[in-house]
Design a protein around this motif. Structure first.
Motif, mmCIF file in Angstrom:
data_model
loop_
_atom_site.group_PDB
_atom_site.id
_atom_site.type_symbol
_atom_site.label_atom_id
_atom_site.label_comp_id
_atom_site.label_asym_id
_atom_site.label_seq_id
_atom_site.Cartn_x
_atom_site.Cartn_y
_atom_site.Cartn_z
ATOM 1 N N ARG A 1 38.894 -17.445 -2.415
ATOM 2 C CA ARG A 1 38.563 -17.370 -3.833
ATOM 3 C C ARG A 1 39.530 -16.398 -4.513
ATOM 4 O O ARG A 1 39.834 -15.336 -3.979
ATOM 5 N N GLU A 2 39.992 -16.782 -5.701
ATOM 6 C CA GLU A 2 40.968 -15.954 -6.390
ATOM 7 C C GLU A 2 40.586 -15.736 -7.851
ATOM 8 O O GLU A 2 39.912 -16.558 -8.473
ATOM 9 N N PHE A 3 41.065 -14.635 -8.373
ATOM 10 C CA PHE A 3 40.834 -14.265 -9.768
ATOM 11 C C PHE A 3 41.609 -15.192 -10.690
ATOM 12 O O PHE A 3 42.759 -15.536 -10.430
ATOM 13 N N VAL A 4 40.959 -15.562 -11.795
ATOM 14 C CA VAL A 4 41.607 -16.371 -12.830
ATOM 15 C C VAL A 4 41.736 -15.583 -14.131
ATOM 16 O O VAL A 4 42.823 -15.421 -14.673
ATOM 17 N N ALA A 5 40.603 -15.093 -14.634
ATOM 18 C CA ALA A 5 40.606 -14.365 -15.909
ATOM 19 C C ALA A 5 39.319 -13.576 -16.036
ATOM 20 O O ALA A 5 38.313 -13.901 -15.396
ATOM 21 N N ALA A 6 39.370 -12.540 -16.865
ATOM 22 C CA ALA A 6 38.171 -11.740 -17.134
ATOM 23 C C ALA A 6 38.230 -11.230 -18.563
ATOM 24 O O ALA A 6 39.322 -11.056 -19.126
ATOM 25 N N VAL A 7 37.051 -10.974 -19.124
ATOM 26 C CA VAL A 7 36.975 -10.450 -20.489
ATOM 27 C C VAL A 7 35.877 -9.398 -20.549
ATOM 28 O O VAL A 7 34.779 -9.583 -20.029
ATOM 29 N N SER A 8 36.206 -8.267 -21.159
ATOM 30 C CA SER A 8 35.234 -7.189 -21.301
ATOM 31 C C SER A 8 34.258 -7.500 -22.422
ATOM 32 O O SER A 8 34.444 -8.455 -23.188
ATOM 33 N N TRP A 9 33.262 -6.660 -22.564
ATOM 34 C CA TRP A 9 32.254 -6.878 -23.611
ATOM 35 C C TRP A 9 32.891 -6.881 -24.998
ATOM 36 O O TRP A 9 32.416 -7.587 -25.904
ATOM 37 N N SER A 10 33.981 -6.134 -25.153
ATOM 38 C CA SER A 10 34.628 -6.006 -26.462
ATOM 39 C C SER A 10 35.720 -7.035 -26.686
ATOM 40 O O SER A 10 36.319 -7.083 -27.765
ATOM 41 N N GLY A 11 36.010 -7.849 -25.672
ATOM 42 C CA GLY A 11 37.004 -8.895 -25.855
ATOM 43 C C GLY A 11 38.345 -8.649 -25.201
ATOM 44 O O GLY A 11 39.245 -9.501 -25.305
ATOM 45 N N THR A 12 38.511 -7.527 -24.527
ATOM 46 C CA THR A 12 39.768 -7.298 -23.801
ATOM 47 C C THR A 12 39.865 -8.283 -22.645
ATOM 48 O O THR A 12 38.943 -8.382 -21.838
#
Length: 122
Positions: A45-56
């Motif tokens: 399994r690999e990372f694709v994308a992430a977003v913080s609560w504020s949108g970063t």
């Protein structure tokens, strides 16, 4: 009970697009960074994308410029717009939640969805 439910996967031709959605319940959505990961047959399994609560947002190099992650905190939903799909993007895509302020690429997220299959034909 925390639940993450992914939708939007499917079969698409190379160059096509999909919009994946993940709706969360049972948690305080704005306290969590939301991530998308994927796992192809026979691969880790690999990372694709992430977003913080504020949108970063943060992206894997392999998807930069093609994928866009966003979130709607009012709907407890995170999205992954996937464009210019390639056969090597074929995988099960998982949504995940991590109680943190930053964006993280590692697999140590707190909660995971069941996954949605994306298949890209050449």
């Amino acid at each position: 009970q925390v639940q993450l439910v992914e939708t939007g996967g499917g079969l698409v031709q190379a160059g096509g697009s999909l919009r994946l959605s993940c709706t969360a319940s049972g948690l305080s959505f704005t306290s969590y960074t939301m991530g998308w990961f994927r796992q192809a047959p026979g691969k880790e399994r690999e990372f694709v994308a992430a977003v913080s609560w504020s949108g970063t947002a943060l992206y894997a190099d392999s998807v930069k410029g093609r994928f866009t992650i966003s979130r709607d905190n009012a709907k407890n939903t995170v999205y992954l717009q996937v464009n210019s799909l390639k056969p090597e993007d074929t995988a099960v895509y998982y949504c995940a939640a991590r109680r943190t302020l930053g964006v993280h690429t590692t697999l140590d997220y707190d909660y995971w969805g069941q996954g949605t299959q994306v298949t890209v034909s050449s």
